[in-house]
Design an enzyme around this catalytic site. Structure first.
Site, short mmCIF file in Angstrom:
data_model
loop_
_atom_site.label_atom_id
_atom_site.label_comp_id
_atom_site.label_asym_id
_atom_site.label_seq_id
_atom_site.Cartn_x
_atom_site.Cartn_y
_atom_site.Cartn_z
N ALA A 143 0.81 -1.22 0.00
CA ALA A 143 0.00 0.00 0.00
C ALA A 143 0.84 1.27 0.00
CB ALA A 143 -0.94 -0.01 1.21
N PHE A 181 -3.25 1.08 5.03
CA PHE A 181 -4.14 0.47 6.00
C PHE A 181 -3.66 0.60 7.44
CE2 PHE A 181 -5.09 -1.55 2.00
CZ PHE A 181 -6.48 -1.62 2.01
N GLN A 184 0.36 -5.90 -3.96
CA GLN A 184 -0.78 -6.18 -3.09
C GLN A 184 -1.89 -5.16 -3.31
OE1 GLN A 184 2.11 -6.21 0.35
NE2 GLN A 184 0.72 -7.77 1.10
N HIS A 194 -3.95 -9.31 -4.88
CA HIS A 194 -5.23 -9.08 -4.20
C HIS A 194 -6.32 -8.62 -5.16
CE1 HIS A 194 -2.89 -8.53 -0.17
NE2 HIS A 194 -3.04 -9.79 -0.51
N CYS A 239 -26.29 -7.83 -11.93
CA CYS A 239 -26.09 -8.18 -13.33
C CYS A 239 -27.42 -8.15 -14.06
CB CYS A 239 -25.46 -9.57 -13.41
SG CYS A 239 -25.21 -10.21 -15.08
N ASN A 296 11.03 1.26 2.70
CA ASN A 296 9.77 1.47 3.41
C ASN A 296 9.93 2.65 4.36
OD1 ASN A 296 7.05 0.48 3.76
ND2 ASN A 296 7.61 -0.15 5.82
#
Length: 240
Positions: free
Chosen positions: A22, A33, A103, A121, A150, A213
């Site tokens: 993320a 998150f 991810q 994901h 649908c 990071n």
């Protein structure tokens, strides 16, 4: 300077794999998150914890509330690729980067020009009918009121991996194959705490493991190079 070391490692490599989370998209103004400003630490008074609202069981039992939360907090249609996305696309174009394993579900890597993107994901841009499996794009979800259905009457589900759901094994095995064959692995924008995705790093057998990071990760001691900072700024520097 660590960025100089990173630049040299990339220059000496010809089979690089990037694995991101993320944090790669936060510079595109998409919240992560788990950070202090992330979704799970939001000051908003949600009726249920975000983790619960993003679970398979909640999707089934509270579909309307799931879609309210999903549209408002998981979709960022105005987001654009940042320096990290463009840098990775350039490395692929130069023949050095073989795959982006992500991810994230935002599709920004593809928007920046990356071609070999493995979305562990899933993607908010893909949605399908659970009854007849017809495909629907993001516009259909956003323009639907309440629960998207649908034309056959079936419920439409985003092609994203919710809590309680497993990863696509074909996608996972493909990611493992890329990592095993890589001569360099760059991991960025992820706390490396979400499994099984975080466990992918264990398949890398080379001696050029780079972690980028904003904060420490459980794998810092195993890395050959650790750089703390914003990944977009760092990758932009090494390509200048």
């Amino acid at each position: 300077m660590n960025t100089d070391i990173l630049k040299k490692l990339i220059g000496d490599s010809g089979n690089i794999v990037f694995f991101g989370g993320a944090g790669v998209s936060t510079e595109s103004d998409i919240p992560d998150f788990r950070s202090s400003t992330g979704l799970y630490n939001s000051k908003e008074n949600f009726r249920y914890p975000p983790e619960k609202m993003l679970s398979h069981s909640f999707f089934v039992s509270h579909t309307g509330e799931f879609y309210d939360f999903y549209r408002n907090r998981m979709i960022y249609r105005e987001a654009k690729p940042n320096n990290a996305h463009y840098a990775l696309a350039r490395l692929e174009e130069e023949g050095k980067l073989k795959a982006v394993i992500t991810q994230n579900v935002d599709g920004l890597h593809q928007m920046a020009g990356s071609r070999e993107v493995l979305e562990l994901h899933g993607s908010v841009h893909r949605n399908y009918c659970m009854k007849c499996h017809k495909f629907y794009g993001l516009d259909y979800i956003m323009n639907s009121t309440d629960i998207p259905r649908c034309e056959c009457g079936g419920l439409i589900k985003p092609d994203v991996v919710l809590y309680e759901e497993g990863l696509d094994m074909e996608m996972l095995n493909k990611a493992i194959s890329y990592i095993k064959n890589a001569d360099m692995m760059i991991v960025g924008g992820t706390s490396l705490t979400v499994y099984p995705a975080a466990g992918l790093i264990q398949y890398y057998m080379g001696n050029k493991l780079v972690l980028i990071n904003s904060s420490e990760t459980p794998y810092d001691r195993s890395a050959d190079l650790v750089i703390n900072g914003k990944i977009g700024e760092i990758l932009k520097q090494i390509l200048e």
